[in-house]
Design an enzyme around this catalytic site. Structure first.
Site, mmCIF file in Angstrom:
data_model
loop_
_atom_site.group_PDB
_atom_site.id
_atom_site.type_symbol
_atom_site.label_atom_id
_atom_site.label_comp_id
_atom_site.label_asym_id
_atom_site.label_seq_id
_atom_site.Cartn_x
_atom_site.Cartn_y
_atom_site.Cartn_z
ATOM 1 N N ASP A 98 0.822 -1.208 0.000
ATOM 2 C CA ASP A 98 0.000 0.000 0.000
ATOM 3 C C ASP A 98 0.856 1.259 0.000
ATOM 4 O O ASP A 98 1.631 1.488 0.926
ATOM 5 C CB ASP A 98 -0.913 -0.003 1.225
ATOM 6 N N ASP A 276 -2.892 6.717 -5.386
ATOM 7 C CA ASP A 276 -3.026 5.760 -4.296
ATOM 8 C C ASP A 276 -3.327 4.359 -4.814
ATOM 9 O O ASP A 276 -4.375 4.122 -5.412
ATOM 10 C CB ASP A 276 -4.156 6.229 -3.368
#
Length: 404
Positions: A98, A276
């Site tokens: 992530d 993201d």
């Protein structure tokens, strides 16, 4: 040419499957010029995209509300995981990769095995999530093995005693900016990230992360993380860079300034947002989304939570143009739709056409008016350059793919 070390991913996409691939955990001599690969796994969740759209909105709203906390990165239809070793000898853990969070932690669904390299720092960690869940536990330092050429000594890691929402995973590999760790550990202001320590220990020569994803519907749905630079074999043109935005709160993350046009019509004037990997969709401010919906003729589909269009409307769809620091990136009509071969994974109907552009739930002017999520990143190579506080994009062989 910048020396680099790579994660390579051979990512097969069996329906609603989760495949874990093991990696070597035997360290040996490291130099900044070495290269190495580690296989990743792709994870496809089986619940409807209505949950995903809500989770994506909750994610950006939580990011907007507080720059010191990570947010839930597990509620994604498609996510990438890595099998990482901790300790010596190493115990392997499956972690979500992530770029939207920065704390690396383990212990969910699999206990931490202490070895001679384990050290309890005496601190505790607490990270809140976008769905009001959280993880907490003790903070340790330990040897972390990404693969035999990517070994980190004394890496700060959280060891969870309480967690929620990990759905079979063992934790998170946080690749976001170090500022996101501020206030998350009790006895220090912030903790060095995996990227920070790879650079500080001279395993990589530049604190740069390159990210390559291929569309989930492509014949070769592979991906790659490159540590210390980028992989020139994955791009079809030059990388163009943009400085991290100064607008808060996007500046706390991998934030940039960009504008978006649908065809020749501007739907979002230049504003700040983020890039993201933990977000599935492409989110835009609610006023921009209203313009997009009007232009495409899409109607909200109750079963998926996404805009749905007909075949005729798809044939009339214009490209979306993302302009970043004077460079324009074209997201083709095919790049704007969910892979039809994976409609069942989102609770959709076979043969229907769903758009991957959704609303942030807030009007523009918030300081975080868009998220370029996975559906954007599978069409463009991206680099995250901590050393120079910038992000780069480049076209790939999949930029103009028609596989969706």
């Amino acid at each position: 040419m910048i020396p680099s070390t790579s994660f390579s991913a051979l990512l097969a996409l069996p329906a609603l499957a989760f495949l874990s691939l093991s990696a070597s955990a035997l360290p040996h001599a490291r130099t900044a010029s070495s290269t190495a690969t580690l296989k990743l796994a792709v994870r496809i969740n089986s619940y409807g995209i209505e949950n995903i759209a809500a989770a994506d909105r909750a994610r950006i709203q939580a990011l907007r509300a507080g720059g010191s906390s990570s947010v839930d990165a597990t509620n994604a239809v498609t996510g990438y995981t890595a099998v990482i070793g901790v300790g010596s000898p190493a115990t392997n853990y499956t972690l979500l990769v992530d770029t939207g969070s920065s704390n690396t932690w383990i212990g969910a669904n699999k206990p931490y095995q202490q070895t001679s390299t384990s050290h309890d720092t005496g601190g505790t960690f607490y990270v809140t999530y976008g769905d009001n869940s959280y993880v907490s536990g003790e903070e340790y330092t330990d040897t972390v093995t990404l693969n035999s050429d990517l070994v980190i000594d004394n890496q700060s890691i959280g060891v969870a005693s309480e967690d929620s929402g990990m759905d079979g995973l063992n934790g998170i590999l946080g690749l976001g900016p170090v500022d996101l760790t501020e206030g998350t550990v009790s006895n220090t202001n912030e903790v060095p990230t995996v990227m920070d320590n790879l650079y500080a220990q001279q395993t990589i020569s530049s604190e740069v992360l390159g990210v390559f994803f291929a569309p989930a519907s492509s014949d070769d749905s592979s991906g790659e993380l490159t540590f210390g630079g980028y992989d020139p074999s994955k791009i079809t043109g030059d990388i163009s860079y943009v400085s991290i935005t100064s607008a808060y709160p996007a500046s706390t993350y991998w934030g940039i300034d960009q504008s978006i046009s649908y065809g020749s019509t501007t739907i979002l004037s230049e504003t700040a947002g983020i890039v993201d990997t933990g977000t599935t969709l492409i989110l835009i401010a609610s006023d921009a989304f209203d313009k997009y919906q009007s232009a495409t003729g899409g109607t909200l589909d109750e079963s998926t939570g996404l805009l749905k269009i007909s075949s005729d409307q798809y044939n009339q769809l214009s490209s979306l143009y993302f302009t970043v620091s004077g460079v324009t990136y074209e997201l083709t009509p095919n790049g704007q739709i969910w892979p039809r071969s994976l409609n069942s994974a989102i609770g959709g109907t076979s043969g229907d056409i769903y758009l991957v552009i959704s609303s942030t739930g807030s009007p523009s002017g918030s300081g975080m008016d868009f998220t370029n999520g996975y559906c954007f990143l599978e069409r463009f190579y991206s680099t995250y350059d901590t050393t120079n506080s910038r992000i780069g994009f480049a076209t790939t062989e999949y930029t103009y793919a028609t596989t969706n």
